[in-house]
Scaffold this active site. Sequence first.
Site, PDB file in Angstrom:
ATOM      1  N   ASP A   1       0.812  -1.208   0.000  1.00 20.65           N
ATOM      2  CA  ASP A   1       0.000   0.000   0.000  1.00 20.65           C
ATOM      3  C   ASP A   1       0.847   1.260   0.000  1.00 20.65           C
ATOM      4  O   ASP A   1       1.920   1.311   0.611  1.00 20.65           O
ATOM      5  CB  ASP A   1      -0.907   0.041   1.244  1.00 20.65           C
ATOM      6  CG  ASP A   1      -1.997  -0.997   1.188  1.00 20.65           C
ATOM      7  OD1 ASP A   1      -2.472  -1.273   0.084  1.00 20.65           O
ATOM      8  OD2 ASP A   1      -2.356  -1.524   2.252  1.00 20.65           O
TER       9      ASP A   1
ATOM     10  N   ASP B   1      -6.097  -0.678  10.520  1.00 21.65           N
ATOM     11  CA  ASP B   1      -6.701  -1.082   9.253  1.00 21.65           C
ATOM     12  C   ASP B   1      -8.185  -0.750   9.159  1.00 21.65           C
ATOM     13  O   ASP B   1      -8.778  -0.880   8.082  1.00 21.65           O
ATOM     14  CB  ASP B   1      -6.500  -2.577   9.028  1.00 21.65           C
ATOM     15  CG  ASP B   1      -5.082  -2.926   8.620  1.00 21.65           C
ATOM     16  OD1 ASP B   1      -4.346  -2.012   8.224  1.00 21.65           O
ATOM     17  OD2 ASP B   1      -4.712  -4.105   8.695  1.00 21.65           O
TER      18      ASP B   1
END
Length: 434
Positions: free
Chosen positions: A121, A319
Amino acid sequence: MATFLVEGGNSLKGSLTPQGAKNEALQVICAVLLTQEDVTIENIPEISDVLQLIEILKGLGVQAERIQKGTYRFNAANVNIDFLKTETYAKQAASLRGSVMIIGPLLARFGRGFIPQPGGDKIGRRRVDTHFTGLQKLGAKFTFDAQHKWYSIEAKKLKGAYMLLDEASVTGTANIVMAAVLADGTTTVYNAACEPYVQQLCKMLVSMGAQISGIGSNLLTVTGVGALKGCSHRILPDMIEVGSFIGLAAMTASDITIKNVGAEHLGIIPASFRRLGIKVEQHNDDLVVKDTQHYEIENYIDGSIMSISDAPWPGLTPDLLSVFLVVATQAKGSVLIHQKMFESRLFFVDKLIDMGAQIILCDPHRATVIGLNRENSLRGTKMTSPDIRAGIALLIAALSAKGKSSIDNIEQIDRGYENIEGRLQQIGAKITRK
């Protein structure tokens, strides 16, 4: 590049079952490198990141047999370390951050390992110092080729040591523990991560013959053994998916049952959603989210605005911060979302603002959300998924919005969520892949 086309504003109804935990899968699959015997792993999520890791292991010579959906048998009796020097490996490992966790097992069993700077990411700096500092404590020699961004590490024999980690890194702890299980002597890891993923890895290693105490705490003691045997292991339900589905139910004003969630491993996730006013009920191992037409954010006792922030386990996982932020946009009240770990994860809020959300981005780590209390719906728009977690948050926003939306770069979402459009279609979502 694929795209999701979403027609939002529809209430959903039905049940969803979370996939196996991605973060656990990446760890336990790397652990198969520690033994020559068969290792069978169940409930593996067949998402792109996990499948890519399995391909890396195959390139190393690991036999990986898909017994049935989500169940694989691995055998690492004939590992070819020279594969680490190939261009194929370099490309595969550079695009998958989880590949860094092959270093610990390879070092422990074969005395060396190589890996390019991990990808993944684009959410800010994600250093790997903790991994290599810990392995150096065990006696390994580490080098970094800054020009080619290539890491290498080697040791004739690892020796147990005491270490105090500078951060409670989940993947760093996993790498160190996997190296320590075959080291000479005893290794003590203080400030170890204690997330369920790490607990599951440690339990799997113990079933393989490792000696680990302190599982579930931030102080792990590992006594090295000569060799590990095979085992069978089942991966937990993905708590990130569970939280995503709670947020989906709230934003779309839907009644949704989330089945087989592994409730005892969810920590404060359900309670944190309740702080936003969302009704989350536990029925055995299922969570039921209902009556979500209106929900009101709590204030602190003194009346000040509540903040929701990430923290090492048993704190709230980072997350899910993107999902909490999106859910707050339709709540009554205001909340400060504080993303402490990654400085780029909140940059997706500009798309939510385009959709009509009232959000003040204070700095790269903090955003204040002023809830709309459903007085105004979000508007459909064109978006691009910047990373896995922001991608699912934008998808949830699109499903709640009035009108049509498109989300590009959904390969990012595919990295963490298996067949997400198919599963959402079954509960009434109008979403197609183009």
